[in-house]
Design a protein around this motif. Structure first.
Motif, PDB file in Angstrom:
ATOM      1  N   MET A 706       0.850  -1.193   0.000  1.00 17.91           N
ATOM      2  CA  MET A 706       0.000   0.000   0.000  1.00 17.91           C
ATOM      3  C   MET A 706       0.890   1.250   0.000  1.00 17.91           C
ATOM      4  N   PRO A 707       0.745   2.130  -0.985  1.00 16.48           N
ATOM      5  CA  PRO A 707       1.492   3.398  -0.947  1.00 16.48           C
ATOM      6  C   PRO A 707       1.035   4.241   0.236  1.00 16.48           C
ATOM      7  N   ILE A 708       1.940   4.535   1.097  1.00 16.23           N
ATOM      8  CA  ILE A 708       1.622   5.342   2.271  1.00 16.23           C
ATOM      9  C   ILE A 708       2.765   6.295   2.509  1.00 16.23           C
ATOM     10  N   ALA A 709       2.485   7.344   3.245  1.00 15.08           N
ATOM     11  CA  ALA A 709       3.487   8.362   3.554  1.00 15.08           C
ATOM     12  C   ALA A 709       3.598   8.489   5.065  1.00 15.08           C
ATOM     13  N   PRO A 710       4.748   8.967   5.538  1.00 18.50           N
ATOM     14  CA  PRO A 710       4.851   9.237   6.975  1.00 18.50           C
ATOM     15  C   PRO A 710       3.816  10.269   7.404  1.00 18.50           C
ATOM     16  N   THR A 711       3.491  10.261   8.673  1.00 17.43           N
ATOM     17  CA  THR A 711       2.523  11.221   9.201  1.00 17.43           C
ATOM     18  C   THR A 711       3.154  12.604   9.267  1.00 17.43           C
ATOM     19  N   SER A 712       2.318  13.593   9.519  1.00 13.24           N
ATOM     20  CA  SER A 712       2.848  14.921   9.821  1.00 13.24           C
ATOM     21  C   SER A 712       3.394  14.922  11.249  1.00 13.24           C
ATOM     22  N   GLU A 713       4.045  16.008  11.613  1.00 11.97           N
ATOM     23  CA  GLU A 713       4.681  16.043  12.925  1.00 11.97           C
ATOM     24  C   GLU A 713       3.633  16.108  14.031  1.00 11.97           C
ATOM     25  N   PRO A 714       3.922  15.544  15.219  1.00  9.35           N
ATOM     26  CA  PRO A 714       3.012  15.711  16.358  1.00  9.35           C
ATOM     27  C   PRO A 714       2.845  17.188  16.690  1.00  9.35           C
ATOM     28  N   ILE A 715       1.729  17.539  17.296  1.00  6.53           N
ATOM     29  CA  ILE A 715       1.417  18.945  17.560  1.00  6.53           C
ATOM     30  C   ILE A 715       1.302  19.175  19.075  1.00  6.53           C
ATOM     31  N   ARG A 716       1.440  20.438  19.441  1.00 10.13           N
ATOM     32  CA  ARG A 716       1.270  20.916  20.820  1.00 10.13           C
ATOM     33  C   ARG A 716       2.169  20.154  21.803  1.00 10.13           C
ATOM     34  N   LEU A 717       3.431  20.033  21.435  1.00  8.79           N
ATOM     35  CA  LEU A 717       4.406  19.426  22.348  1.00  8.79           C
ATOM     36  C   LEU A 717       4.654  20.395  23.490  1.00  8.79           C
ATOM     37  N   SER A 718       4.534  19.899  24.725  1.00 12.37           N
ATOM     38  CA  SER A 718       4.679  20.766  25.893  1.00 12.37           C
ATOM     39  C   SER A 718       5.279  19.974  27.049  1.00 12.37           C
ATOM     40  N   VAL A 719       5.791  20.731  28.041  1.00 10.21           N
ATOM     41  CA  VAL A 719       6.374  20.133  29.241  1.00 10.21           C
ATOM     42  C   VAL A 719       5.287  20.074  30.314  1.00 10.21           C
ATOM     43  N   HIS A 720       5.031  18.865  30.813  1.00  8.47           N
ATOM     44  CA  HIS A 720       3.988  18.687  31.825  1.00  8.47           C
ATOM     45  C   HIS A 720       4.560  18.751  33.242  1.00  8.47           C
ATOM     46  N   ASP A 721       5.795  18.250  33.406  1.00 14.57           N
ATOM     47  CA  ASP A 721       6.382  18.223  34.744  1.00 14.57           C
ATOM     48  C   ASP A 721       7.900  18.123  34.606  1.00 14.57           C
ATOM     49  N   VAL A 722       8.611  18.705  35.610  1.00 15.26           N
ATOM     50  CA  VAL A 722      10.075  18.664  35.636  1.00 15.26           C
ATOM     51  C   VAL A 722      10.510  18.377  37.067  1.00 15.26           C
ATOM     52  N   THR A 723      11.476  17.418  37.215  1.00 15.28           N
ATOM     53  CA  THR A 723      12.102  17.181  38.513  1.00 15.28           C
ATOM     54  C   THR A 723      13.612  17.350  38.328  1.00 15.28           C
ATOM     55  N   ASP A 724      14.376  16.948  39.359  1.00 15.95           N
ATOM     56  CA  ASP A 724      15.822  17.128  39.267  1.00 15.95           C
ATOM     57  C   ASP A 724      16.483  16.103  38.349  1.00 15.95           C
ATOM     58  N   SER A 725      15.743  15.080  37.877  1.00 17.76           N
ATOM     59  CA  SER A 725      16.352  14.109  36.958  1.00 17.76           C
ATOM     60  C   SER A 725      15.398  13.639  35.868  1.00 17.76           C
ATOM     61  N   THR A 726      14.161  14.128  35.863  1.00 10.99           N
ATOM     62  CA  THR A 726      13.184  13.685  34.858  1.00 10.99           C
ATOM     63  C   THR A 726      12.474  14.883  34.272  1.00 10.99           C
ATOM     64  N   CYS A 727      11.871  14.637  33.119  1.00 13.52           N
ATOM     65  CA  CYS A 727      11.026  15.646  32.458  1.00 13.52           C
ATOM     66  C   CYS A 727       9.863  14.904  31.810  1.00 13.52           C
ATOM     67  N   THR A 728       8.646  15.311  32.114  1.00 11.46           N
ATOM     68  CA  THR A 728       7.434  14.688  31.563  1.00 11.46           C
ATOM     69  C   THR A 728       6.934  15.527  30.403  1.00 11.46           C
ATOM     70  N   LEU A 729       6.822  14.903  29.221  1.00  9.72           N
ATOM     71  CA  LEU A 729       6.374  15.579  28.007  1.00  9.72           C
ATOM     72  C   LEU A 729       4.989  15.071  27.625  1.00  9.72           C
ATOM     73  N   LYS A 730       4.205  15.957  27.041  1.00 12.76           N
ATOM     74  CA  LYS A 730       2.892  15.587  26.501  1.00 12.76           C
ATOM     75  C   LYS A 730       2.717  16.267  25.154  1.00 12.76           C
ATOM     76  N   TRP A 731       1.943  15.620  24.274  1.00 10.40           N
ATOM     77  CA  TRP A 731       1.696  16.143  22.940  1.00 10.40           C
ATOM     78  C   TRP A 731       0.393  15.555  22.404  1.00 10.40           C
ATOM     79  N   LEU A 732      -0.018  16.055  21.241  1.00  8.64           N
ATOM     80  CA  LEU A 732      -1.220  15.558  20.572  1.00  8.64           C
ATOM     81  C   LEU A 732      -0.822  14.836  19.296  1.00  8.64           C
ATOM     82  N   ALA A 733      -1.722  13.968  18.811  1.00 12.67           N
ATOM     83  CA  ALA A 733      -1.444  13.182  17.602  1.00 12.67           C
ATOM     84  C   ALA A 733      -1.296  14.104  16.395  1.00 12.67           C
ATOM     85  N   PRO A 734      -0.579  13.662  15.359  1.00  7.02           N
ATOM     86  CA  PRO A 734      -0.415  14.483  14.144  1.00  7.02           C
ATOM     87  C   PRO A 734      -1.763  14.773  13.493  1.00  7.02           C
ATOM     88  N   GLU A 735      -1.840  15.924  12.839  1.00  6.81           N
ATOM     89  CA  GLU A 735      -3.085  16.284  12.153  1.00  6.81           C
ATOM     90  C   GLU A 735      -3.326  15.375  10.957  1.00  6.81           C
TER      91      GLU A 735
END
Length: 1120
Positions: A706-735
């Motif tokens: 099946m001819p298919i193409a990669p998706t578009s880029e994910p949208i609304r990438l943002s930082v949800h939480d930060v600690t001294d050794s971790t970072c929690t990221l959240k985003w929405l599916a590609p349009e």
């Protein structure tokens, strides 16, 4: 109806029409009539009239061959019968000539108006014969300066009443400068607004409005229907009805008189009962049922009784037509026929065809033909050309499909060349070649001169094969032969060698000798090439005296057969080696050995068999794009004995049987990128190998891809939480995800200013959030997220700025659920699972307490995460009841929350049940509350009785709230015992308490004993005979408390709450009925809880009773 041809305008000074109204063209000469069918004289095809003048159209019919009188109809547009519109504006006349037997029909239009312009048709019918004639009438304005008539804007361009585009040409035509008498301007819209709907059609025809649908829409916006009182109808028809095509619809109204007979009209015409139109009268209800509606049922309907009417409109909606069979792609050469075929869900549906953005119409001289056959629709291109290359679309009102047409210039390819021949006298010579087109013809030439067929020379053309057969070959037949296809600059040549047999005198003692002819099909010394399937005949001349013995061998195997596919034929001075239908196994070294007493001679020949190659192998798709795919394959295992020239590729949609060629020129590489495919459609491919002999069978079909193409880029990438050794990221599916779907996400990070990205997740992340761990404290980190599917990676989604990795302090906060803010009640044995969320950074420490002490981990389980803590009890017991407290701490900061957990069970039996009094057929009893109330309030009691004889228990009262009751309707002479069950929230007690004593209903004689009357003192101090009882009620549900009092004179009653007198508060309703006092409390809240007291006062004294009212919050029954 064919397109009307407008007539030329008359010259100045020349009348547009003669005085008698006969139609003439602009040059003023009479119009020549056309004799065809029944008409002797037809109306002219184009008639031009001046507004305000009379116009007469004449048609004549010959009735010589007719058995009965013909019938003439005059029609305007598609369906408007002008015969029903005869009046002041349109008049009809019919005359008959007995001598010539010719009927003359006239239609006269009085004072032609611009609205009379359009297409007309006259139809004549006589039994099984009919004929028709069409003509066009154009009405021009009498004055150029005259104001254009707005009503002409509603004339349709195609002459029809319901189809075509609005034609405003009447407003743009130059008016003739002729003074006419000015008539008063009539506002037709005011006339229509005040007219009855049944007269709309008559007014529209009179004033030249042909677009009735457009007129009704405009009137609907303009006209405000005033409500009118109906004397005949109780309930009128609805304003409009909407129904899907093919469905049933019922029009219903109600009349005053059940015996009333009504009529139903459609567009002003009365409807007669039939299988489609069913009229019913059921009491006062009148209904019209239309079964299986069609577009013809889209009309205005009326229900009429006398002068009273009610109206409605029915709108018929066409259901969406979907495409059930999609369009295939085509790859053809110039001149081939192309048929794009689709199937739709509804028979006879309307389908629009487009080439790129241009709509294709079904026209007479068009190269496109559109064919309909039930559900099947076909677009036919008779002879495809290079200008037809592109995308073709088919649209319905509920679907769309497209197919691509690729056209290549016609090229002829030689699949099998002519082989050189060496034959001897009287033998047969056969020249054969194969070309790619089975329709191509051609000519044979010998040494440049055309070869003509004779009895000895024959030419044939079967499919792609062209043959030249020469029987009884002669020396003069030797030469160069060639085949030239007609229409192509191509020539296929071969040579015919004649083998002469020379007879020489040889001495008697002559050693054997082999005389090999190295010409013909010997490409090199002692090598012979044969095409697989062809016949090899090798005539070897030998000499020697005495006659030598000939032996043919292949390898170590001697060939002696004289019949069969491989055989040896012996002739005088000649040895023939024959292979019928050469095969690959026949390839090898062949040896001929001749011997006689004088000596021996040998010769070795190598026979090489050439054939079409084997099909290519392992055809597979390596990569796909949005509209392309990269294909590779392996070369054939056997090349046919000749070098490969290249490959031909074909593709098709999965499930289809039509293969489309991808190339006409031979492609040499074993990898190919197929383009111009549709994303999301499954395709299959196959490959052919080609050498100088011909084309191989097709390879095995590749796996569907099946001819298919990669998706578009994910949208609304943002930082949800930060600690001294971790970072929690959240985003929405590609349009844009496409047909390839979504496999997951890859999260990458790098230090600010660095270019080396590190992958954070080893496996694809399927959720739209991720916690990146192991980050260095204090560093600025850039993050990006990439979506991945089968087509590869999408463009990355980047954060706008780097993130500094450090701890963020947040105060601890417990978010206690609402249902825990009051008493949390559960039954014994139930499972308790309480989740209490909290927040705080860094992660807070949660500690549980019960009644001020740490909880016992063996009795209660606790699990705590970063965001919540869970209290879990597998089987609740009474000991689990108590006050639970959660303490949340972060260093020196803390937060607390507590709730009350009550585990309830069924109560124990009541105490001290006894019969206190027996009179007549009644027995009074009382008891005390049970020792064990089940950890909740007693809601009532269930009292049962049993006869001492049968000892069968029967229920006397259920849900009795008081600790006493009176059993009535007991049977005289029987002895009864009683038992009482306690009841609370969990149900009845397991055991009942039986009364200590019994009630004996004594028998009494029938003698009436009069008792002496003793006057009794009626005055008494107020005394409560029934006290107030403590109550526990649910907030929001109205309740009442009651008591009873006696006293004379009648005491005054005072109600108090918490020792405060209740006044005229509407929340409280106080009643006194024959000494029974009731205080109704409307929807009590928690603030209404407290001590309520009732005080009775008269001149002899006072008495007072009180009770406690507990108001609890409602609980969810699903959680109990």
């Amino acid at each position: 109806m064919p397109e009307p041809v407008p007539a030329a305008k008359p010259e100045e000074g020349q009348d547009a029409l003669p005085a008698d109204g006969d139609a003439l063209p602009a040059d003023g000469e009479p119009v020549s009539t056309e004799l065809s069918g029944l008409f002797v004289e037809k109306p002219p095809e184009s008639i031009t009239a001046v507004a305000g003048m009379d116009l007469t159209i004449i048609a004549k019919v010959d009735s010589t061959t007719l058995a009965r009188k013909p019938t003439m109809k005059w029609l305007k547009g598609k369906w408007l019968d002008l015969g029903s519109k005869a009046g002041k504006h349109v008049q009809f006349k019919e005359t008959y000539d007995r001598n010539t037997k010719i009927y003359t029909y006239e239609m006269k239009i009085i004072k032609a108006a611009p609205g009379d312009s359009g297409g007309y048709r006259c139809e004549v019918t006589a039994k099984d014969k009919c004929d028709s004639s069409t003509f066009e009438i154009s009405v021009e304005a009498a004055e150029q300066e005259a104001q254009a008539d707005i009503l002409s804007a509603f004339k349709r361009a195609d002459g029809g009443e319901d189809d075509g585009n609005l034609d405003f040409s009447a407003l743009l035509k130059a008016a003739k400068k002729k003074k006419v008498k000015e008539e008063p301007v009539i506002d037709v819209w005011e006339l229509l607004k005040s007219a009855h709907p049944s007269e709309y059609e008559k007014i529209a025809f009179e004033y030249g409005i042909t677009d009735l649908r457009g007129m009704l829409k405009r009137l609907k916006k303009m006209k405000v229907v005033e409500p009118k009182y109906s004397e005949a109808f109780l309930k009128r028809l609805d304003a409009c009805y909407s129904v899907e095509k093919g469905k049933k619809i019922v029009l219903r109204c109600e009349v005053v008189d059940p015996d009333m007979q009504v009529k139903w009209l459609k567009n002003g015409q009365e409807i007669k009962p039939s299988a489609r139109y069913i009229m019913e009268a059921n009491g006062n209800v009148r209904t019209l049922t239309i079964g299986r509606t069609t577009l013809a049922d889209d009309a205005a309907y009326e229900c009429v009784y006398g002068d009273d009417k009610c109206f409605t409109e029915v709108f018929v909606k066409e259901p969406p037509v979907t495409i059930t069979k999609l369009m295939d792609d085509y790859h053809v050469v110039v001149g081939e026929r192309v048929e794009f075929e689709i199937e739709v869900s509804e028979e006879g549906a309307h389908v629009m065809w487009f080439f790129e953005d241009i709509e294709l119409q079904k026209e007479k001289d068009s190269k496109y033909r559109i064919k309909r056959d039930g559900f099947k629709h076909v677009l036919i291109i008779q002879e495809a050309g290079l200008e037809d290359i592109g995308m073709y679309h088919a649209w319905t009102n509920g679907g769309h499909t497209k197919g691509e047409l690729e056209v290549e210039e016609k090229q002829l390819e030689v699949l099998q060349d002519i082989a050189d021949l060496t034959v001897k006298a009287t033998d047969q010579a056969l020249f054969k070649c194969e070309v790619s087109d089975d329709k191509v013809t051609g000519k044979w030439f010998k040494d440049g001169v055309e070869v003509l067929p004779t009895e000895r020379i024959k030419m044939s053309h079967i499919g792609r094969f062209h043959r030249l057969v020469i029987d009884n070959v002669k020396p003069e037949d030797a030469g160069d032969y060639s085949f030239v296809p007609d229409g192509y600059a191509l020539s296929i040549s071969a040579k015919l060698n004649f083998l002469e047999i020379k007879i020489e005198y040889v001495p008697r003692q002559d050693p054997p000798k082999i005389h090999l002819d190295t010409t013909g099909n010997m490409v090199s010394q002692n090598t012979i090439i044969v095409v697989a399937g062809n016949k090899l005949r090798l005539d070897v001349e030998i000499s020697g005296e005495p006659a030598p013995t000939v032996v043919w061998t292949k390898g170590d195997q001697q060939i002696t057969a004289t019949e069969g596919r491989v055989k040896v034929e012996a002739r005088k001075d000649l040895s023939c080696f024959v292979i019928e239908g050469a095969e690959r196994e026949d390839e090898g070294n062949y040896t001929i050995c001749v011997t006689n007493p004088v000596g021996e001679d040998k010769a070795m020949l190598f026979v090489k068999i050439v054939d079409v190659p084997d099909p290519p192998e392992n055809v597979k798709c390596l990569a796909v794009g949005e509209d392309c795919a990269s294909m590779v394959w392996d070369v054939p295992v056997f090349d046919g004995g000749a070098p490969l020239k290249g490959y031909l590729m074909e593709r098709k949609k999965k499930g289809s049987s039509r293969w489309t060629k991808l190339n006409f020129d031979v492609y040499e590489s074993t990898s190919y990128e197929a383009k111009r495919m549709i994303e999301g459609v499954m395709y299959e491919m196959r490959v052919f190998a080609i050498n100088s002999i011909g084309m191989s069978p097709p390879s095995l079909t590749s796996k569907p891809f099946m001819p298919i193409a990669p998706t578009s880029e994910p949208i609304r990438l943002s930082v949800h939480d930060v600690t001294d050794s971790t970072c929690t990221l959240k985003w929405l599916a590609p349009e844009k995800i496409g047909a390839g779907g979504m496999d997951g996400y890859i999260i990458e990070y790098c230090k600010d200013g660095d270019t080396e990205w590190v992958v954070a997740n080893q496996e694809l992340c399927e959720r739209q959030g991720y916690v990146v761990r192991g980050l260095p404290v204090g560093e600025k980190i850039d993050f990006r997220v990439v979506a991945v599917n089968i087509a590869g990676r999408s463009p990355p989604a980047l954060l706008a700025q780097p993130v500094t990795i450090r701890e963020i302090v947040e105060y601890p906060k417990i978010r206690l659920p609402r249902d825990l803010r009051t008493k949390y009640i559960r039954k014994v044995g139930s499972k308790i699972n309480l989740t209490i969320p909290f927040q705080g950074k860094p992660r807070p420490v949660a500690t549980w307490f019960k009644d001020g002490k740490p909880i016992d981990p063996t009795a209660v389980s606790v699990r705590t995460s970063n965001v919540d803590t869970i209290l879990f009890i597998r089987e609740a017991e009474r000991d689990h009841s108590g006050t639970y407290e959660l303490v949340l701490k972060i260093e020196n900061m803390e937060d607390r929350a507590s709730f009350v957990l009550r585990i309830v069970d069924i109560p124990g039996p009541p105490q001290n049940v006894k019969v206190t009094d027996v009179w007549g057929f009644n027995a009074a009893m009382e008891w005390q509350a049970p020792k064990d109330d089940g950890n909740c309030d007693i809601s009532g009691y269930t009292i049962q009785k049993a006869d001492m004889k049968t000892k069968e228990w029967f229920t006397v009262y259920e849900h009795n709230r008081r600790p006493n009751c009176t059993a009535s309707e007991l049977i005289m002479g029987n002895e009864y015992m009683f038992r009482v069950f306690s009841e609370n929230l969990c149900g009845l007690s397991e055991e009942a308490r039986v009364s200590k004593n019994t009630a004996v209903i004594a028998k009494t004689d029938l003698e009436h004993k009069k008792t002496t009357f003793k006057e009794k003192e009626v005055n008494c101090v107020p005394k409560f005979t029934q006290p107030l009882v403590d109550r526990s009620v649910v907030a929001g549900y109205s309740t009442a408390i009651s008591c009873s009092v006696k006293g004379y004179p009648k005491p005054k009653i005072v109600w108090m709450k918490n020792r405060m007198i209740l006044g005229e508060d509407p929340k409280f309703l106080m009643r006194n009925y024959q000494g029974v006092l009731t205080l109704n409390i409307r929807k009590p809240g928690t603030f209404d809880a407290g001590k309520y007291s009732c005080k009775a006062v008269n001149e002899l004294g006072t008495d007072e009773v009180e009770c406690k009212l507990d108001v609890r919050m409602a609980t969810d029954p699903d959680k109990v």
